[in-house]
Design an enzyme around this catalytic site. Structure first.
Site, PDB file in Angstrom:
ATOM      1  N   GLY A 223      -4.335   3.825  -0.483  1.00 14.97           N
ATOM      2  CA  GLY A 223      -3.970   3.816   1.558  1.00 14.97           C
ATOM      3  C   GLY A 223      -2.500   3.510   2.176  1.00 14.97           C
ATOM      4  CE  LYS A 280       5.171  -2.012   2.834  1.00 10.95           C
ATOM      5  NZ  LYS A 280       4.210  -2.303   4.368  1.00 10.95           N
ATOM      6  CG  HIS A 284      -2.689  -8.540   2.908  1.00 10.11           C
ATOM      7  ND1 HIS A 284      -1.024  -9.292   4.111  1.00 10.11           N
ATOM      8  CD2 HIS A 284      -2.724  -7.508   3.987  1.00 10.11           C
ATOM      9  CE1 HIS A 284      -1.201  -7.762   4.609  1.00 10.11           C
ATOM     10  NE2 HIS A 284      -2.121  -6.853   4.543  1.00 10.11           N
TER      11      HIS A 284
END
Length: 381
Positions: A223, A280, A284
Site C-alpha cells: 500500500g 504505513k 487503521h
C-alpha cells in the site's frame, strides 16, 4: 446576663461563618460555571480553526509572508492575494489566526510620502512554517485535501454509532471511500499528496531505528502509494531492494527511482515475497478481521520462520482519563475519522499486540517515532 451575651455572640459568629462559607461556595460555582460556558463556546466554534486555516493556505498567505522574508504589513499582504480583499475583513481573519498562534502579530510604522502611520504586520510561527509550499516537510496537503468531501460523513456520526452500521462515507456516497477516490481523479491525486506529505515527515524518525532494517535484503512497501517511503528506505539502506506494491492505477504514477521497483495488485489477494514487509498508515483503515487477513497474507509472503512486518501506525493512549502527549487530541480525532470514512479504528498497544498474535506472529515490539503521531510496530515470527 454575661453567659447569655457570650452565647449570643458565639451564635452570631457561627452564623457569619456559615454565610461567608455559602458566599465563597457561590463565588466558586460562578467561576466554574463561567469557565464551563467559555469552554462550551470554544467547542461549538472549534470548526472555525480548520476553516480559517484552510482559507489562509488556499490564499497562499504563509507563502506570501515567507517570500517577504520579514514582518509583512496588512496592505502588502492584501496586494499579493489572488482576490480584491476588504482590509477590515482581512485584518479580522489575520487577528483570529494570530490568536491561534498560526501567525505572529506586531505593528509597524509605515511612511507614504510625508505621512507616517502604524500598521498591523504578521510573521510566520513554527506552525505556519509547516504551511509554506515547496518546503520538504510542509503539511499543506493535510489542510487542503478534499475538505468538503471529508466533512460530509461527520454530519452522520449518530447513525455510525448503530451496531452493524456501514461506515458513514459509504452510507452517504454509496461506495467505499477508496472506490470514490479512484473515480475522482482530483481527490485521488490529493490523497496521494497527503500520504506522501505524512511520509516525508515520518520517515526520518522511522529510519533512526536502524536495527529494524538490519539483515533485510528485500522489502515490499505494501500500500506504498507513489513510493515516498520506499525511496527513503532505499536511500538510507542501499543494500535493501525495495518494491512498492499498490493498486495498478496508483503505482503507475510513481516516479522512477534506482533501487525501487513497482508491482500492481490487491493485498487481500496476494503480497509479493520479501524479507520484510512495510505497512504505513494501512491497517487503521480496517476492522480487526480484515487486519488479521492482511497480516496473514503478509506472513505467507515472508520466508518460512523468518522475516518481519514493519508497521507504521497510530498507537492510542491506553486510558481514557485525558492523559497523554501533545498528539493525544489528534489521535482521538483520527480514530473517529477512521470510523466514519472506513469503518476502521486506531488501536492501543494491547490491541496491536493482540492483533499481531492472532495473525500468527510470535513477537511484537512497539517503539515511538520522534516528532510524529505514529509509532513503529515490529511483528516477527
Amino acid at each position: 446576663m454575661g453567659t447569655n451575651t457570650s452565647r449570643a455572640t458565639t451564635t452570631s459568629s457561627s452564623m457569619e461563618e456559615k454565610m461567608e462559607k455559602k458566599e465563597r461556595q457561590a463565588e466558586e460555582e460562578d467561576v466554574l460555571l463561567q469557565a464551563a460556558h467559555a469552554q462550551l463556546w470554544t467547542q461549538v466554534f472549534s470548526f472555525t480553526h480548520s476553516q480559517t486555516l484552510r482559507c489562509a493556505v488556499e490564499l497562499h498567505i504563509p507563502d506570501i509572508i515567507h517570500a517577504h522574508a520579514g514582518p509583512t504589513t496588512l496592505s502588502h499582504l492584501a496586494s499579493r492575494l489572488p482576490l480584491p480583499s476588504s482590509p477590515d475583513r482581512l485584518r479580522r481573519l489575520m487577528c483570529f489566526l494570530s490568536h491561534l498562534n498560526i501567525f505572529e502579530h506586531s505593528t509597524m510604522i509605515t511612511r507614504v510620502g510625508g505621512d507616517q502611520s502604524e500598521e498591523d504586520a504578521y510573521e510566520l510561527t513554527p506552525l505556519s512554517r509547516l504551511l509554506v509550499r515547496g518546503e520538504e516537510k510542509n503539511m499543506v496537503p493535510m489542510v487542503t485535501v478534499g475538505f468538503n468531501v471529508l466533512m460530509v460523513p461527520w454530519h452522520h456520526i449518530i447513525g455510525s454509532l448503530e451496531k452493524s452500521s456501514d461506515d458513514a462515507f459509504k452510507r452517504v456516497f454509496g461506495v467505499e471511500f477508496y472506490e470514490y477516490a479512484e473515480q475522482n481523479a482530483e481527490l485521488g491525486a490529493r490523497l496521494n499528496e497527503v500520504m506522501a506529505c505524512d511520509t516525508r515527515c515520518t520517515m526520518p524518525g522511522v529510519i533512526e531505528w536502524k536495527e529494524v532494517f538490519e539483515g533485510v535484503g528485500s522489502l515490499v512497501d505494501v500500500g506504498g502509494g507513489t513510493g515516498t517511503a520506499a525511496r527513503a528506505i532505499a536511500e538510507a539502506f542501499p543494500a535493501i531492494k525495495c518494491t512498492v506494491f499498490d493498486h495498478p492505477h496508483v503505482v503507475e504514477t510513481a516516479p522512477e527511482c534506482d533501487g525501487v521497483s513497482t508491482i500492481g495488485g490487491d493485498m487481500f489477494e496476494f503480497i509479493p515475497s520479501a524479507d520484510a514487509l512495510f505497512l504505513k498508515w494501512i491497517l487503521h483503515n480496517y476492522g480487526d478481521e480484515e487486519c488479521i487477513k492482511i497480516l496473514k497474507r503478509c506472513k505467507e509472503a515472508l520466508p518460512e520462520k523468518a522475516g518481519k512486518v514493519i508497521i507504521v501506525d497510530t498507537v492510542m493512549d491506553g486510558d481514557d482519563d485525558g492523559a497523554g502527549d501533545e498528539f493525544t487530541d489528534a489521535r482521538l480525532a483520527l480514530d473517529l475519522e477512521m470510523m466514519l470514512l472506513f469503518g476502521g479504528k486506531e488501536r492501543t498497544e494491547e490491541e496491536w499486540r493482540r492483533l499481531v498474535q492472532h495473525a500468527g506472529f510470535s513477537k511484537c515490539r512497539i517503539m515511538p517515532i520522534k516528532s510524529t503521531i505514529h509509532s513503529l510496530i515490529e511483528a516477527s515470527l
